[in-house]
Design an enzyme around this catalytic site. Structure first.
Site, PDB file in Angstrom:
ATOM      1  CG  ASP A 133      -1.896   1.165   1.225  1.00  0.00           C
ATOM      2  OD1 ASP A 133      -1.822   2.016   0.317  1.00  0.00           O
ATOM      3  OD2 ASP A 133      -2.741   1.221   2.141  1.00  0.00           O
ATOM      4  CG  ASN A 183      -0.099   4.590 -13.482  1.00  0.00           C
ATOM      5  OD1 ASN A 183      -0.672   5.349 -14.255  1.00  0.00           O
ATOM      6  ND2 ASN A 183      -0.733   3.615 -12.841  1.00  0.00           N
ATOM      7  CB  ILE A 224      -6.501   8.001 -20.078  1.00  0.00           C
ATOM      8  CG1 ILE A 224      -5.227   8.734 -20.501  1.00  0.00           C
ATOM      9  CG2 ILE A 224      -6.441   6.568 -20.552  1.00  0.00           C
ATOM     10  CD1 ILE A 224      -4.085   8.528 -19.563  1.00  0.00           C
ATOM     11  CE1 TYR A 226      -4.627  13.540  -9.924  1.00  0.00           C
ATOM     12  CE2 TYR A 226      -5.387  15.239 -11.440  1.00  0.00           C
ATOM     13  CZ  TYR A 226      -4.842  13.989 -11.221  1.00  0.00           C
ATOM     14  OH  TYR A 226      -4.492  13.196 -12.291  1.00  0.00           O
ATOM     15  CE  LYS A 228      -1.173  12.882 -10.736  1.00  0.00           C
ATOM     16  NZ  LYS A 228      -0.384  11.642 -10.927  1.00  0.00           N
ATOM     17  CB  ALA A 277      -1.136  20.894  -4.381  1.00  0.00           C
TER      18      ALA A 277
END
Length: 240
Positions: A47, A78, A180, A143, A147, A145
């Site tokens: 995890d 990923n 995607i 999200y 990335k 911040a």
């Protein structure tokens, strides 16, 4: 021999990347909480949103032993989550901490361990980033911040002189793959408008057939990762 670590390899883009690299003759070690039905790859159940669990796994010998005979070592960070979505007043602090651990802590820790585990190999680190790293979106503060942190990490690796770190090349890129058709996109479309005011934009992308399949994106990403010029741009977009 080419060897790759792929995180979040059990579904979506991660599963497609693992399958694509394997089809190209690259040995794959997948890291995720569960297991993939893909045959012929090594897998480790960990995890990565749990810092203690990831630290314990990195302290073991699996990563070093897997990369021992690699001439070119690849790391594809990923795994990630878009949640929590919404303004600060709606965010669960525990969910914020889990997202930061998975989206930032895990890939940065893996990058350091990966480089140290294969000192004689050419090492390539690919962070799966997002357009959200470069553009702020309402409801996506966490999200965006997290990335953006991956983009800055890749830039700093280049400034650190990572091209010749440890006697062999270290190359890094934080790559936005485009939009995607994955479970994450389905979750985004199911988010209430009050939490994510731009939801209709993503609904329109789906209805307009503008989403790449994971398999199509994985082919493009593998081409990029294995290309001679990888790492010349520390931050890039697969659509360029």
């Amino acid at each position: 021999m080419k060897k790759a670590i792929v995180t979040g390899h059990t579904r979506g883009l991660g599963a497609a990347i693992a399958a694509e690299l394997q089809a190209r003759g690259v040995a794959v070690l997948g890291l995720a909480r569960g297991r993939s039905p893909l045959a012929g790859i090594d897998q480790a159940e960990v995890d990565m949103a749990d810092p203690a669990a990831l630290q314990a796994w990195l302290a073991g010998a699996t990563l070093r032993e897997f990369l021992a005979d690699a001439s070119q070592a690849l790391l594809v960070n990923n795994a990630g989550v878009v949640t929590p979505v919404g303004p600060l007043a709606a965010q669960d602090p525990a969910e914020v901490l889990r997202a930061v651990s998975l989206n930032v802590g895990a890939p940065l820790a893996l990058a350091a361990a990966f480089v140290q585990a294969a000192p004689k190999a050419e090492r390539r680190i690919l962070h799966v980033s997002s357009g959200a790293a470069r553009n702020a979106y309402p409801g996506w503060a966490v999200y965006c911040a997290t990335k953006a942190a991956l983009d800055q990490h890749a830039r700093a690796v280049l400034l650190d002189g990572g091209m010749r770190a440890g006697g062999a090349r270290v190359l890094a890129c934080s790559l936005a793959p485009g939009v995607i058709d994955t479970d994450m996109q389905a979750a985004i479309r199911a988010t209430p408008d009050a939490d994510f005011p731009l939801r209709e934009r993503f609904v329109a992308l789906k209805e307009g057939g503008a989403l790449d399949s994971p398999a199509v994106c994985a082919k493009k990403l593998a081409d990029y990762l294995l290309a001679p010029g990888f790492g010349s741009e520390p931050v890039d977009d697969l659509r360029n």
